[in-house]
Structure formats: C-alpha cells, structure tokens
Motif scaffolding. Sequence first.
Motif: not given
Length: 443
Positions: A236-256
């Motif tokens: 499903f990650a490949r599907l996302n990228v195929e339609y223009g999505g962006t992935f960032l792994l190994n990345r901390a989330v500091q705040e919503i």
Amino acid sequence: MQEYDVIVLGTGLKECILSGLMSQSGKKVLHIDRNPYYGGESAAISHLEQLYKKFKVPGPAQSTVHEKEWNIDLIPKFFLANGQLVKILVNTEVTRYLDFKVIEGSYVYQAGRVHKVPCTEEDAQASDLMGMFDKRRFRKLLLFAMNFDVRHPRTYQDMDPHKTTTRDLFCHFDLGLDVVEFIGHAIALHDSESYLDQPCLETITRIKLYSESLCRHNNSPYIYPVYGLGELPQGFARLNVEYGGTFLLNRAVQEIVMDDGKVTAVKSEGKLFHCKQLICDPSYVPHRARKVGRVIRVICLLNHPVKNTHEATSCQIIIPQLQLHRKSDIYISVVSYAHNVASEGVYIATVSTTVETSNPEKEVQPALELLEPIMQKFVSVHRLLIPKDDGKNSQIFVSRSYDSTNHFEAECEDIKDMYHRITGAELCFRDSQRHSSYNSDDD
C-alpha cells in the motif's frame, strides 16, 4: 510552506491502506513513521535473533538460525478468501505485489480435543462434531445461507432476518448445542455469545462469507501471503507513492499543531508540515484514545505440526469461550516454512485472546498445551485502545488497536468506518472481470 490534504502517522496496515486509498482518490498525502521499518505494532521480524532481542529472551541455538528464512509476524491474521481485505487488495491492484498460499485447515476445540471444521459434504459426513441427524440439519442451514439474498424475501424461509434472533434461526433448523457452538464461533466467527440474541442477518451473512471463501479453495476458507504479512503495508506504500504520495521513515514527530480545536500541521524534526486531516494509530495521540481491555499474544516456535491437524503445515484453531468457561474465545494461528516464514521444518504458532484476569499466561495455558512440545515462546500483553471520539471536530482520525482474533474482518470494519468518517463516503468495491482473481497457490 509544505501543505498536504492528509498526513498519516504510523505505517501499520490500517494506516497504510487508508494512506493508499486517500492518495488514489487524488489527495496529496504525506506519510510519516518514527520507525525505520514498516508495520508499526503489526510489523514482521525478518531475523530470528531480533525476535529474541525484542522479547528479551536469551539468544537462539545456532541450529535454528538461518537469517534469510524468517518472516515472523507480531500480529498474524488470516484472510478470508472472499473477505473484505481481499476485495480491497484486488480493487487497488496491490495484489500485484503479493502471492498467497491457502491455509491448510480450519479447526475447532471441543470436548477436550481438536476437530476439523467441516469444509465439504464429505467432511460433514465424516465429522465427529455432529450426529447423523445434525449433519443433515447442518447441511440445510448451509444451503439456506448460501441461497439467502436480503433483497429477495422469498429466500427468507418465513423468517425476518431483521427481527428473528440467531437463537431462533438455529432452533428453526433444530441444531444441537454443540453444533451451534462450532457454527457460531468457527464458521460465523463470533467472539462472544451475545450474537445469539441479535437479529440473525449478521450471522447468515457471516456463514455465507465463510462458505463463499471456502468455494475459492477446497481445504479451508483462509489464505495467507507467502513471506508473511510484512509485504502488505509496503504494497500500500507503493500504491501511495504511485499516486504521488510522500513517505518519511525513521522520523520523530514532535508536535501535532492545533488551531481552534482542529489539526493544522505536524511538526517533525523542526519542520512544519501543514494538513487538513490527520490519520494515525493510538501511539501518536495517546490522550485521544481510551483503554477498553488487553490482548495477550504468545508466539511459539515448534519443530512439529500441531497434533490432530492431519500434519498441516498451516492451520487455524479456535477454542470457543464456553469450552473453557470464559467470556472470549482463544485463537491459534499456525504458519511454517511452507509459507516461507521460517526455516525448514519449523512452525510458528501464535496464541491470542482477550485478557480476563490478572494472570494472562494462565488463561492461554490450555491452548499452549495443544502445541507441546514448544521450542521457545515469546509472550506479550498489549492494551486494546479505541479512539475517544469520531474525529470529525478535530479532523484527527485514530485507528483502533488490533484485536485478539486471527482474521482481518474486524480490522476491515475499522478501515471502512474510518474511511466514511474521513471522506463522508462509503468504501465501495467495483466488480471487475479484470480483477476476478488474485495470485494464489493451492499447493
């Protein structure tokens, strides 16, 4: 300033499916995970030594370590061959990235031993789960369910599926209590007895789904990916990228970042990513989820097939709650080298259930006894979390934790519910001749 329609936090299966669906529908999607790998809580471990390390168990014997032969799912679940997840896979074409093998058998625990759930008329005739008269009545129920169509009252057999209870449905077919138990728990896959006093439509639909899934293959209604579930989030990650999505792994989330009660951005490693909607698992917003229970899972390594499963290299076993005087069922899923998830001759059996006491391991002991001798076991207990609200005000949509069942139907209901809350539309599947089958191997 980087702006997205949707930001997704976590690469669990549900998050990846929704991410792919959002991207496929034309949304601009950013997908972030704090981990360097896909899967989140439901990740797969590809090195045996990592499994021992994760559970803080002394290392494996060198004779069992063949590094490239392991793909151990932390939360293994099977697919019903005609179930909702397969339909999602087919309609998104993620089946391009996966191959499946049939699970060899479905079993139920009754009266102290494991019995095969009847798959064919021959199975039913040979089954020791039923007497001669019950076999005929069981067959009549299956035929009724297969011919049932909610749009055509002539298929109701003088019962109203919206009003007649499941208990009354079973009485209509004069089924004995033992037969009711294995139908309700091993075929309709209910996880408690409350279904008996609910309208029978849901149970008929579930029996029909099981039977239709069984029609796809002869041995059982279940399938499982070759190399395990680890390929699913990546598909499903490949599907996302195929339609223009962006992935960032190994990345901390500091705040919503919120504004007037609504999400506006996610801050990660000092950068601000703006969004209109946020999808995430409970670990990213613990204050927006509440605990409704606990689940215990015990991963067991075996060097033999499970007794009374006809030497099956893969199978499912369900222990209905009343057999052990419990409130919830116990599930056992077994996969092996046959699915390319373990070294030659090694079986991976996972026991799971909803925790009911202060001693979870004792609760699953009867299931573990069915698996003896066990080479090594790895025990985990997780909180079962659900979102506190529907997310419509904050536009933060939180998935539920994975339940104790060893199939995906409940998880698919969560995906469909989230999709509806996020988009306002129902998640529907088109019938397509082009997608009428998926890659599977019946051997």
